[in-house]
Scaffold this motif. Structure first.
Motif, short mmCIF file in Angstrom:
data_model
loop_
_atom_site.label_atom_id
_atom_site.label_comp_id
_atom_site.label_asym_id
_atom_site.label_seq_id
_atom_site.Cartn_x
_atom_site.Cartn_y
_atom_site.Cartn_z
N LYS A 2 0.83 -1.20 0.00
CA LYS A 2 0.00 0.00 0.00
C LYS A 2 0.87 1.26 0.00
O LYS A 2 0.55 2.25 -0.65
N LYS A 3 1.96 1.19 0.73
CA LYS A 3 2.86 2.32 0.81
C LYS A 3 3.49 2.61 -0.56
O LYS A 3 3.59 3.76 -0.97
N THR A 4 3.87 1.57 -1.26
CA THR A 4 4.46 1.72 -2.59
C THR A 4 3.44 2.32 -3.56
O THR A 4 3.77 3.24 -4.32
N VAL A 5 2.22 1.84 -3.52
CA VAL A 5 1.17 2.34 -4.41
C VAL A 5 0.85 3.81 -4.11
O VAL A 5 0.71 4.63 -5.02
N GLU A 36 8.99 6.56 -16.41
CA GLU A 36 9.91 6.93 -15.32
C GLU A 36 9.37 6.54 -13.94
O GLU A 36 10.07 5.91 -13.16
N PRO A 37 8.12 6.87 -13.62
CA PRO A 37 7.62 6.44 -12.31
C PRO A 37 7.48 4.92 -12.17
O PRO A 37 7.65 4.39 -11.07
N THR A 41 9.10 3.17 -9.25
CA THR A 41 8.24 2.45 -8.31
C THR A 41 8.84 1.09 -7.99
O THR A 41 8.85 0.65 -6.84
N VAL A 42 9.37 0.41 -9.01
CA VAL A 42 10.06 -0.86 -8.77
C VAL A 42 11.30 -0.62 -7.90
O VAL A 42 11.54 -1.34 -6.94
N ALA A 43 12.05 0.43 -8.24
CA ALA A 43 13.24 0.77 -7.43
C ALA A 43 12.83 1.10 -6.00
O ALA A 43 13.49 0.68 -5.04
N PHE A 44 11.70 1.82 -5.83
CA PHE A 44 11.19 2.17 -4.50
C PHE A 44 10.86 0.91 -3.71
O PHE A 44 11.20 0.80 -2.53
N THR A 68 15.59 8.99 2.87
CA THR A 68 15.20 9.86 1.76
C THR A 68 16.39 10.15 0.85
O THR A 68 16.28 10.09 -0.37
N ALA A 69 17.54 10.43 1.44
CA ALA A 69 18.74 10.73 0.65
C ALA A 69 19.16 9.53 -0.20
O ALA A 69 19.55 9.70 -1.35
N SER A 70 19.06 8.34 0.36
CA SER A 70 19.46 7.17 -0.42
C SER A 70 18.49 6.93 -1.58
O SER A 70 18.90 6.58 -2.68
N PHE A 71 17.20 7.18 -1.35
CA PHE A 71 16.26 7.02 -2.46
C PHE A 71 16.43 8.13 -3.49
O PHE A 71 16.28 7.90 -4.69
N ALA A 72 16.81 9.31 -3.06
CA ALA A 72 17.02 10.42 -3.99
C ALA A 72 18.11 10.07 -5.00
O ALA A 72 17.98 10.35 -6.20
N ALA A 73 19.18 9.44 -4.54
CA ALA A 73 20.28 9.05 -5.44
C ALA A 73 19.78 8.07 -6.50
O ALA A 73 20.11 8.20 -7.69
N VAL A 74 18.97 7.13 -6.08
CA VAL A 74 18.39 6.17 -7.04
C VAL A 74 17.49 6.92 -8.02
O VAL A 74 17.55 6.73 -9.23
#
Length: 133
Positions: A2-5, A36-37, A41-44, A68-74
Protein backbone atom coordinates in the motif's frame (compact mmCIF):
# COMPACT_ATOMS: atom_id res chain seq x y z
CA UNK A 1 2.55 -2.69 -0.93
CA UNK A 2 0.00 0.00 0.00
CA UNK A 3 2.86 2.32 0.81
CA UNK A 4 4.46 1.72 -2.59
CA UNK A 5 1.17 2.34 -4.41
CA UNK A 6 0.47 5.55 -2.48
CA UNK A 7 3.89 6.94 -3.37
CA UNK A 8 3.46 5.83 -7.01
CA UNK A 9 0.35 8.03 -7.33
CA UNK A 10 2.28 11.05 -6.07
CA UNK A 11 5.21 10.21 -8.34
CA UNK A 12 3.10 9.83 -11.52
CA UNK A 13 1.45 13.20 -10.92
CA UNK A 14 4.73 15.05 -10.37
CA UNK A 15 6.46 13.29 -13.29
CA UNK A 16 3.71 14.18 -15.76
CA UNK A 17 3.58 17.80 -14.68
CA UNK A 18 7.35 18.32 -14.92
CA UNK A 19 7.69 16.33 -18.18
CA UNK A 20 4.87 18.26 -19.83
CA UNK A 21 6.30 21.62 -18.75
CA UNK A 22 9.78 20.66 -20.03
CA UNK A 23 8.70 19.16 -23.35
CA UNK A 24 5.49 21.05 -24.13
CA UNK A 25 4.26 17.77 -25.62
CA UNK A 26 1.38 16.01 -23.89
CA UNK A 27 2.15 12.64 -25.52
CA UNK A 28 5.86 12.71 -24.68
CA UNK A 29 5.06 14.08 -21.23
CA UNK A 30 2.58 11.24 -20.72
CA UNK A 31 5.07 8.62 -21.94
CA UNK A 32 7.75 9.93 -19.61
CA UNK A 33 5.22 10.11 -16.79
CA UNK A 34 4.30 6.46 -17.33
CA UNK A 35 7.77 4.97 -17.81
CA UNK A 36 9.91 6.93 -15.32
CA UNK A 37 7.62 6.44 -12.31
CA UNK A 38 7.10 2.75 -13.15
CA UNK A 39 10.85 2.18 -13.11
CA UNK A 40 11.19 4.24 -9.93
CA UNK A 41 8.24 2.45 -8.31
CA UNK A 42 10.06 -0.86 -8.77
CA UNK A 43 13.24 0.77 -7.43
CA UNK A 44 11.19 2.17 -4.50
CA UNK A 45 9.84 -1.29 -3.66
CA UNK A 46 13.34 -2.80 -3.52
CA UNK A 47 14.65 0.28 -1.68
CA UNK A 48 11.96 -0.30 0.99
CA UNK A 49 12.91 -3.98 1.22
CA UNK A 50 16.57 -3.07 1.74
CA UNK A 51 15.65 -0.56 4.44
CA UNK A 52 13.58 -3.21 6.22
CA UNK A 53 16.74 -5.24 6.88
CA UNK A 54 17.49 -5.55 10.59
CA UNK A 55 20.88 -3.87 10.22
CA UNK A 56 19.52 -0.70 8.58
CA UNK A 57 16.36 -0.69 10.66
CA UNK A 58 18.27 -0.82 13.95
CA UNK A 59 21.09 1.52 12.91
CA UNK A 60 18.93 4.27 11.46
CA UNK A 61 15.62 3.84 13.25
CA UNK A 62 13.28 6.78 12.82
CA UNK A 63 15.60 8.78 10.57
CA UNK A 64 13.66 9.47 7.36
CA UNK A 65 16.33 11.97 6.21
CA UNK A 66 18.96 9.30 5.51
CA UNK A 67 16.45 6.99 3.92
CA UNK A 68 15.20 9.86 1.76
CA UNK A 69 18.74 10.73 0.65
CA UNK A 70 19.46 7.17 -0.42
CA UNK A 71 16.26 7.02 -2.46
CA UNK A 72 17.02 10.42 -3.99
CA UNK A 73 20.28 9.05 -5.44
CA UNK A 74 18.39 6.17 -7.04
CA UNK A 75 15.69 8.52 -8.29
CA UNK A 76 18.07 11.04 -9.92
CA UNK A 77 19.80 8.21 -11.80
CA UNK A 78 16.58 6.63 -13.02
CA UNK A 79 15.03 9.97 -14.04
CA UNK A 80 17.99 11.00 -16.16
CA UNK A 81 18.39 7.60 -17.81
CA UNK A 82 14.72 7.15 -18.69
CA UNK A 83 14.18 10.68 -19.99
CA UNK A 84 17.40 10.70 -21.97
CA UNK A 85 16.53 7.35 -23.57
CA UNK A 86 13.01 8.53 -24.45
CA UNK A 87 13.95 11.98 -25.77
CA UNK A 88 17.55 11.60 -26.90
CA UNK A 89 18.05 15.07 -25.43
CA UNK A 90 20.73 15.39 -22.75
CA UNK A 91 19.44 18.83 -21.69
CA UNK A 92 15.86 17.65 -21.15
CA UNK A 93 17.17 14.51 -19.43
CA UNK A 94 19.37 16.61 -17.17
CA UNK A 95 16.63 19.12 -16.35
CA UNK A 96 14.16 16.34 -15.63
CA UNK A 97 16.77 14.61 -13.43
CA UNK A 98 17.30 17.83 -11.45
CA UNK A 99 13.72 19.04 -11.09
CA UNK A 100 11.43 16.01 -10.88
CA UNK A 101 13.45 14.02 -8.31
CA UNK A 102 13.84 17.13 -6.12
CA UNK A 103 10.08 17.57 -5.96
CA UNK A 104 9.50 13.85 -5.44
CA UNK A 105 12.27 13.65 -2.82
CA UNK A 106 10.47 16.28 -0.76
CA UNK A 107 7.20 14.41 -1.32
CA UNK A 108 8.94 11.15 -0.32
CA UNK A 109 10.20 12.68 2.93
CA UNK A 110 6.70 13.75 3.99
CA UNK A 111 5.24 10.48 2.70
CA UNK A 112 7.72 8.59 4.89
CA UNK A 113 6.85 10.74 7.93
CA UNK A 114 3.13 10.00 7.43
CA UNK A 115 3.76 6.25 7.15
CA UNK A 116 6.00 6.28 10.25
CA UNK A 117 3.34 8.13 12.22
CA UNK A 118 0.74 5.68 10.97
CA UNK A 119 2.87 2.72 12.11
CA UNK A 120 3.35 4.34 15.52
CA UNK A 121 -0.39 4.93 15.89
CA UNK A 122 -1.17 1.35 14.82
CA UNK A 123 1.28 0.05 17.42
CA UNK A 124 -0.28 2.28 20.08
CA UNK A 125 -3.84 1.22 19.18
CA UNK A 126 -2.88 -2.48 19.13
CA UNK A 127 -1.17 -2.15 22.53
CA UNK A 128 -4.07 -0.09 23.91
CA UNK A 129 -6.69 -2.56 22.62
CA UNK A 130 -4.84 -5.53 24.16
CA UNK A 131 -4.81 -3.75 27.53
CA UNK A 132 -8.59 -3.27 27.39
CA UNK A 133 -9.36 -6.90 26.52
Amino acid sequence: MKKTVSFAVIHFTVAFTVAFVLTGDILLGSLIAMVEPMVNTVAFYFHEKAWESKMLKNALRGNPGRKTASFAAVHFSVAFTVVYLLTGDIVVGSLMAMIEPCINTMAYYFHEKVWQKRATLNTWYCHHDSMIA
